[in-house]
Design a protein around this motif. Sequence first.
Motif, PDB file in Angstrom:
ATOM      1  N   PHE A   1      -9.141  36.895  -9.710  1.00 22.84           N
ATOM      2  CA  PHE A   1      -9.600  37.687 -10.852  1.00 22.84           C
ATOM      3  C   PHE A   1     -11.033  37.324 -11.254  1.00 22.84           C
ATOM      4  N   ARG A   2     -11.759  36.668 -10.352  1.00 16.91           N
ATOM      5  CA  ARG A   2     -13.113  36.240 -10.715  1.00 16.91           C
ATOM      6  C   ARG A   2     -14.041  37.411 -10.998  1.00 16.91           C
ATOM      7  N   ASP A   3     -13.752  38.577 -10.393  1.00 14.41           N
ATOM      8  CA  ASP A   3     -14.614  39.744 -10.610  1.00 14.41           C
ATOM      9  C   ASP A   3     -14.186  40.558 -11.836  1.00 14.41           C
ATOM     10  N   ARG A   4     -13.042  40.208 -12.416  1.00 15.95           N
ATOM     11  CA  ARG A   4     -12.529  40.985 -13.555  1.00 15.95           C
ATOM     12  C   ARG A   4     -12.459  40.189 -14.849  1.00 15.95           C
ATOM     13  N   LEU A   5     -12.448  38.863 -14.745  1.00 12.84           N
ATOM     14  CA  LEU A   5     -12.323  38.028 -15.935  1.00 12.84           C
ATOM     15  C   LEU A   5     -13.486  37.059 -16.040  1.00 12.84           C
ATOM     16  N   GLY A   6     -13.954  36.844 -17.254  1.00 13.10           N
ATOM     17  CA  GLY A   6     -14.924  35.803 -17.496  1.00 13.10           C
ATOM     18  C   GLY A   6     -14.223  34.467 -17.681  1.00 13.10           C
TER      19      GLY A   6
ATOM     20  N   TRP B   1       0.835  -1.199   0.000  1.00 14.83           N
ATOM     21  CA  TRP B   1       0.000   0.000   0.000  1.00 14.83           C
ATOM     22  C   TRP B   1       0.873   1.253   0.000  1.00 14.83           C
ATOM     23  N   PRO B   2       0.689   2.143  -0.981  1.00 15.39           N
ATOM     24  CA  PRO B   2       1.515   3.364  -1.046  1.00 15.39           C
ATOM     25  C   PRO B   2       1.141   4.354   0.043  1.00 15.39           C
ATOM     26  N   SER B   3       2.079   5.237   0.344  1.00 17.85           N
ATOM     27  CA  SER B   3       1.851   6.269   1.352  1.00 17.85           C
ATOM     28  C   SER B   3       0.780   7.254   0.871  1.00 17.85           C
ATOM     29  N   VAL B   4      -0.216   7.482   1.698  1.00 16.93           N
ATOM     30  CA  VAL B   4      -1.301   8.394   1.330  1.00 16.93           C
ATOM     31  C   VAL B   4      -0.772   9.803   1.103  1.00 16.93           C
ATOM     32  N   SER B   5       0.206  10.218   1.927  1.00 17.15           N
ATOM     33  CA  SER B   5       0.732  11.588   1.813  1.00 17.15           C
ATOM     34  C   SER B   5       1.456  11.813   0.494  1.00 17.15           C
ATOM     35  N   LEU B   6       1.988  10.732  -0.104  1.00 16.04           N
ATOM     36  CA  LEU B   6       2.670  10.852  -1.391  1.00 16.04           C
ATOM     37  C   LEU B   6       1.718  10.653  -2.560  1.00 16.04           C
ATOM     38  N   LEU B   7       0.682   9.862  -2.344  1.00 22.82           N
ATOM     39  CA  LEU B   7      -0.199   9.473  -3.442  1.00 22.82           C
ATOM     40  C   LEU B   7      -1.214  10.541  -3.809  1.00 22.82           C
ATOM     41  N   PHE B   8      -1.588  11.380  -2.840  1.00 18.72           N
ATOM     42  CA  PHE B   8      -2.642  12.364  -3.084  1.00 18.72           C
ATOM     43  C   PHE B   8      -2.102  13.782  -2.960  1.00 18.72           C
ATOM     44  N   VAL B   9      -2.694  14.682  -3.751  1.00 19.05           N
ATOM     45  CA  VAL B   9      -2.366  16.108  -3.712  1.00 19.05           C
ATOM     46  C   VAL B   9      -3.666  16.897  -3.606  1.00 19.05           C
ATOM     47  N   PRO B  10      -3.598  18.130  -3.096  1.00 15.90           N
ATOM     48  CA  PRO B  10      -4.827  18.939  -3.002  1.00 15.90           C
ATOM     49  C   PRO B  10      -5.454  19.160  -4.372  1.00 15.90           C
ATOM     50  N   ALA B  11      -6.781  19.149  -4.404  1.00  9.98           N
ATOM     51  CA  ALA B  11      -7.524  19.340  -5.641  1.00  9.98           C
ATOM     52  C   ALA B  11      -8.434  20.554  -5.509  1.00  9.98           C
ATOM     53  N   ALA B  12      -8.930  21.015  -6.641  1.00  7.09           N
ATOM     54  CA  ALA B  12      -9.886  22.126  -6.702  1.00  7.09           C
ATOM     55  C   ALA B  12     -11.174  21.613  -7.340  1.00  7.09           C
TER      56      ALA B  12
ATOM     57  N   GLU C   1      -6.877  23.247 -12.701  1.00 10.35           N
ATOM     58  CA  GLU C   1      -6.380  23.864 -11.472  1.00 10.35           C
ATOM     59  C   GLU C   1      -5.769  25.224 -11.754  1.00 10.35           C
ATOM     60  N   LEU C   2      -5.119  25.392 -12.902  1.00 10.20           N
ATOM     61  CA  LEU C   2      -4.656  26.723 -13.299  1.00 10.20           C
ATOM     62  C   LEU C   2      -5.849  27.669 -13.448  1.00 10.20           C
ATOM     63  N   PHE C   3      -6.910  27.178 -14.073  1.00  6.55           N
ATOM     64  CA  PHE C   3      -8.137  27.963 -14.248  1.00  6.55           C
ATOM     65  C   PHE C   3      -8.671  28.398 -12.893  1.00  6.55           C
ATOM     66  N   TRP C   4      -8.698  27.484 -11.933  1.00  4.49           N
ATOM     67  CA  TRP C   4      -9.204  27.803 -10.591  1.00  4.49           C
ATOM     68  C   TRP C   4      -8.348  28.872  -9.932  1.00  4.49           C
ATOM     69  N   HIS C   5      -7.031  28.757 -10.039  1.00  6.17           N
ATOM     70  CA  HIS C   5      -6.149  29.708  -9.372  1.00  6.17           C
ATOM     71  C   HIS C   5      -6.215  31.087 -10.023  1.00  6.17           C
ATOM     72  N   VAL C   6      -6.427  31.126 -11.350  1.00  6.31           N
ATOM     73  CA  VAL C   6      -6.579  32.428 -12.006  1.00  6.31           C
ATOM     74  C   VAL C   6      -7.798  33.169 -11.446  1.00  6.31           C
ATOM     75  N   LEU C   7      -8.893  32.453 -11.281  1.00  9.27           N
ATOM     76  CA  LEU C   7     -10.131  33.102 -10.836  1.00  9.27           C
ATOM     77  C   LEU C   7     -10.199  33.249  -9.318  1.00  9.27           C
ATOM     78  N   ALA C   8      -9.698  32.264  -8.572  1.00 12.85           N
ATOM     79  CA  ALA C   8      -9.830  32.282  -7.105  1.00 12.85           C
ATOM     80  C   ALA C   8      -8.592  32.800  -6.400  1.00 12.85           C
ATOM     81  N   GLY C   9      -7.480  32.981  -7.119  1.00 13.10           N
ATOM     82  CA  GLY C   9      -6.263  33.449  -6.488  1.00 13.10           C
ATOM     83  C   GLY C   9      -5.525  32.318  -5.794  1.00 13.10           C
ATOM     84  N   MET C  10      -4.433  32.664  -5.144  1.00 15.24           N
ATOM     85  CA  MET C  10      -3.616  31.666  -4.448  1.00 15.24           C
ATOM     86  C   MET C  10      -3.206  32.211  -3.081  1.00 15.24           C
ATOM     87  N   ARG C  11      -3.009  31.269  -2.141  1.00 13.65           N
ATOM     88  CA  ARG C  11      -2.556  31.613  -0.798  1.00 13.65           C
ATOM     89  C   ARG C  11      -1.412  30.692  -0.391  1.00 13.65           C
ATOM     90  N   ASP C  12      -0.574  31.182   0.540  1.00 16.31           N
ATOM     91  CA  ASP C  12       0.501  30.336   1.039  1.00 16.31           C
ATOM     92  C   ASP C  12      -0.031  29.443   2.164  1.00 16.31           C
TER      93      ASP C  12
END
Length: 391
Positions: A200-205, A104-115, A179-190
């Motif tokens: 940019f959700r309020d400025r871009l369609g 069984w692979p490590s869960v922490s390595l197998l999965f990444v955050p999704a949008a 995910e790039l699409f999501w980050h363009v519209l929703a921005g990014m945080r550390d």
Amino acid sequence: MSGPPPQAWLNALLVLIEALQRGLLALWHALGLTGDSHGQPAWPWTWRVAGETLLIDLGLARQLGLTLCALAVAVLAVALALAWRRRRGVLLAAGALALVAAPWPSVSLLFVPAAPTSFHTSPARFSVDTIALGARVYAQHCAACHGTDGRGEGPLAASLAVWPPTLAGPLLARRADGELFWHVLAGMRDRHGQPTMPAFRDRLGDGEAWAVIDYMKALSAGSGSAGNWPVPLQLPEMAVRCAGAAPVALSAWRGGQRVRLVAVDGASALPFEDPRFLTVLVTADGRPPAQVPRFRAGCTAASAHAWQAVAAISGQAPARLAGTQLLADRAGWLRARGTPGRAWSDADLVCVSGPAAGSQRAPSPGADGLTALLLRMDDEPVRFVKGGFVH
């Protein structure tokens, strides 16, 4: 006896993982357990399988592949046990043993955050028109931080808490388009929740957000150093006009043939037709040449945006684009870039994937540079995984 090449089983595993995730998303959406996001089914979970990690971590990929095989054995054992009562105990024990023995692979390595949009795809084709629209959006909203060349050195970059990443590296390849699409519209945080890129959700369609992603792909190719592009590019869609006929979409006209794009201006001699590929002339205004001598190429990109798109992809200033050539393989991937006044050679490859990436091979005996290049393109098809999704 050696096993199959790593890319063979790895490609099959990645295709299977993507199919399973997309199938699960389709089932959840059909059952009404997830809604829509930006017009497409929303991924309802905060994690997804990290296909991009499996691509570079063969040990983890083998663990996952063997575990999936063990799960298949366990499911088969249960199915047989339900149908064959006399051997039920043995079959259930065999299924349990397979699960216990699975690595069984490590869960922490197998999965990444999704949008919610991780599995979204652009509703429009990658085209010269979307690249042109994306260029305008990028200049207005992105260049101040990411720089006009995409290297993250815009005039506002030094004032930011986190330096903008360069688009000339493999960043775009590591992230799924959704995910790039999501980050363009929703921005990014550390990791501390502090914003590192505005939303940019309020400025871009939605169409503008997808277009700027297309332009970033072209900019990544044009801003990269000589050699292998960090992100393989498809031949951009465009309308093609031949001999005064009505324009036809390039994807319908090419019919699976190789394509050569050649930028020409009023002072350029038209290239000869070549039976090894279809030739499309790219002009600054989208107009065909006034006169086409016999045996010369005469099919022209009908969109004026084609000149700007080819300039962005090739990394040339529009004023210096004349004479530049781009070669696409039979699958529609742009593979090589030619410069004016220089014969084709292995050094002109800009997209090499699989085990041959970054390598040069001896030319075929008796073959000229262009023929050798075309043979290599045919022999080494693009194997591309973007954000963990096979393309």
